[in-house]
Write an enzyme that holds these catalytic residues in place. Structure first.
Site, mmCIF file in Angstrom:
data_model
loop_
_atom_site.group_PDB
_atom_site.id
_atom_site.type_symbol
_atom_site.label_atom_id
_atom_site.label_comp_id
_atom_site.label_asym_id
_atom_site.label_seq_id
_atom_site.Cartn_x
_atom_site.Cartn_y
_atom_site.Cartn_z
ATOM 1 N N ASN A 243 0.871 -1.173 0.000
ATOM 2 C CA ASN A 243 0.000 0.000 0.000
ATOM 3 C C ASN A 243 0.909 1.223 0.000
ATOM 4 O O ASN A 243 1.518 1.545 1.009
ATOM 5 C CB ASN A 243 -0.899 -0.030 1.247
ATOM 6 C CG ASN A 243 -1.741 1.226 1.377
ATOM 7 O OD1 ASN A 243 -1.809 2.050 0.462
ATOM 8 N ND2 ASN A 243 -2.390 1.375 2.521
ATOM 9 N N LYS B 82 0.103 4.241 -0.196
ATOM 10 C CA LYS B 82 -0.522 5.413 0.448
ATOM 11 C C LYS B 82 -0.290 6.652 -0.440
ATOM 12 O O LYS B 82 -0.292 6.517 -1.655
ATOM 13 C CB LYS B 82 0.021 5.582 1.869
ATOM 14 C CG LYS B 82 -0.108 4.275 2.672
ATOM 15 C CD LYS B 82 0.149 4.435 4.145
ATOM 16 C CE LYS B 82 -0.024 3.079 4.839
ATOM 17 N NZ LYS B 82 0.146 3.152 6.290
ATOM 18 N N HIS C 64 -9.276 1.344 5.045
ATOM 19 C CA HIS C 64 -7.989 1.489 5.742
ATOM 20 C C HIS C 64 -8.185 2.411 6.943
ATOM 21 O O HIS C 64 -8.977 3.358 6.887
ATOM 22 C CB HIS C 64 -6.931 2.058 4.793
ATOM 23 C CG HIS C 64 -5.557 1.958 5.357
ATOM 24 N ND1 HIS C 64 -5.087 2.861 6.285
ATOM 25 C CD2 HIS C 64 -4.570 1.046 5.168
ATOM 26 C CE1 HIS C 64 -3.856 2.503 6.637
ATOM 27 N NE2 HIS C 64 -3.519 1.409 5.970
ATOM 28 N N GLU D 8 -6.503 4.760 8.011
ATOM 29 C CA GLU D 8 -6.261 6.180 7.714
ATOM 30 C C GLU D 8 -7.502 6.813 7.076
ATOM 31 O O GLU D 8 -7.813 7.980 7.323
ATOM 32 C CB GLU D 8 -5.022 6.318 6.817
ATOM 33 C CG GLU D 8 -3.756 6.042 7.629
ATOM 34 C CD GLU D 8 -2.629 5.393 6.852
ATOM 35 O OE1 GLU D 8 -2.640 5.426 5.619
ATOM 36 O OE2 GLU D 8 -1.719 4.829 7.513
ATOM 37 N N GLU E 88 -5.001 -4.875 10.521
ATOM 38 C CA GLU E 88 -3.930 -3.907 10.776
ATOM 39 C C GLU E 88 -4.193 -3.197 12.105
ATOM 40 O O GLU E 88 -4.974 -2.229 12.149
ATOM 41 C CB GLU E 88 -3.886 -2.862 9.655
ATOM 42 C CG GLU E 88 -3.653 -3.453 8.285
ATOM 43 C CD GLU E 88 -3.087 -2.413 7.319
ATOM 44 O OE1 GLU E 88 -1.990 -2.654 6.807
ATOM 45 O OE2 GLU E 88 -3.728 -1.369 7.104
ATOM 46 N N GLY F 292 3.081 2.105 10.811
ATOM 47 C CA GLY F 292 4.050 3.184 10.643
ATOM 48 C C GLY F 292 4.793 3.543 11.915
ATOM 49 O O GLY F 292 5.471 4.561 11.984
ATOM 50 N N SER G 108 3.893 -2.295 10.080
ATOM 51 C CA SER G 108 5.355 -2.362 10.230
ATOM 52 C C SER G 108 5.961 -3.704 9.808
ATOM 53 O O SER G 108 6.926 -4.168 10.409
ATOM 54 C CB SER G 108 5.764 -2.023 11.674
ATOM 55 O OG SER G 108 5.351 -0.711 12.003
HETATM 56 P P1 13P Z 1 3.439 0.271 7.590
HETATM 57 O O1 13P Z 1 3.913 -1.019 6.967
HETATM 58 O O2 13P Z 1 4.170 1.471 7.100
HETATM 59 O O3 13P Z 1 3.348 0.165 9.086
HETATM 60 O O4 13P Z 1 1.925 0.488 7.071
HETATM 61 C C1 13P Z 1 1.020 -0.535 7.226
HETATM 62 C C2 13P Z 1 -0.229 -0.179 6.482
HETATM 63 O O5 13P Z 1 -0.988 0.671 6.913
HETATM 64 C C3 13P Z 1 -0.489 -0.838 5.205
HETATM 65 O O6 13P Z 1 -1.772 -0.574 4.752
#
Ligand code: 13P
Length: 249
Positions: free
Chosen positions: A10, A12, A95, A97, A167, A173, A213
């Site tokens: 992803n 983002k 997601h 976010e 997640e 992150g 992560s």
């Molecule tokens: P990270 O791997 O940067 O922690 O992000 C995970 C994520 O949100 C994937 O959709």
């Protein structure tokens, strides 16, 4: 029946067309013998270029969201028709976010998932608890509720074809990966929840990813967990070498 693992990057809000094109150019030879389904999810402006660039490779392309109507007055949204026109196969939905910053709801995720599925796009439905729910100890119920709301109205044979991504928000992150046991506990609970509502066949077939992560150093042990069928990778998917090491675990 063995489930084919699925590892998705992803991106983002990262990578311009030029950057994303270079990334998949570098990635394609590194993952060409992958034993898993490989997906990259660029931002919307780069989707057409990346689907064109990955044609003839084993890299699939996913969008990061899709609307449930196929056209109309929905400023800022993209329809399934627009995604299928350029050959997008997957779509990340719900997601954290999108839920946290843009007000996405379980109901919205459900509507988007139905539209995507009907258009032949495989939804990657995200779920996961914030830190306070984890600390309060109610995370299994919280995640099961998110999943059941997202899956409402799907038939068992349809659920079998979906992808769920667990997640935990506190691990995204942050460099703070869930332990393998924590990932397995929740992914197993999601499968059990699906079994209760949609039956054993759907539960056995549905693919459940872990995200948060994920790094080259952690993927191998993660994939040993019986209920983890892959990963949804953020930061580490932005580098061809790291992502290829994850894919080729
Ligand atoms: P990270 O791997 O940067 O922690 O992000 C995970 C994520 O949100 C994937 O959709």
């Amino acid at each position: 029946m063995a489930r084919t693992p699925i590892i998705a990057g992803n991106w983002k809000m990262n990578n311009t067309i030029a950057e994303g094109t270079q990334l998949v150019k570098d990635l394609a030879p590194l993952v060409k013998d992958a034993k898993v389904d490989v997906v990259v999810c660029p931002t919307s402006t780069a989707l057409a270029a990346i689907t064109a660039e990955t044609k003839g490779t084993n890299i699939h392309v996913g969008a990061q969201n899709v609307h449930w109507e196929d056209h109309g007055a929905f400023t800022g949204e993209i329809s399934t028709k627009m995604l299928t026109e350029i050959g997008v196969d997957y779509c990340v939905l719900g997601h954290s976010e999108r839920r946290d910053y843009f007000g996405e709801t379980n109901e919205g995720v459900n509507k988007r998932a139905h539209a995507a599925f009907a258009a032949g796009i495989t939804p990657i439905i995200c779920c996961g608890e914030p830190l306070e729910i984890r600390e309060r100890g109610s995370y299994l119920d919280y995640v099961a509720f998110q999943v059941l709301e997202a899956l409402a109205g799907f038939k068992p044979e349809e659920v079998a074809k979906l992808v769920i991504a667990y997640e935990p928000i506190w691990a995204i992150g942050t460099g703070k990966t869930a332990t393998f046991d924590q990932a397995e506990e929740v992914c197993g609970h999601i499968r059990e929840t699906i079994k209760k509502s949609y039956g054993a066949e759907a539960a056995e077939a549905v693919r459940i990813q872990y995200g948060g992560s994920v790094k080259p150093a952690t993927i191998k042990d993660l994939m040993q967990q019986p209920n983890v069928d892959g990963a949804l990778v953020g930061g580490a998917s932005l580098k061809a070498k790291d992502f290829s090491e994850i894919v080729n675990f």
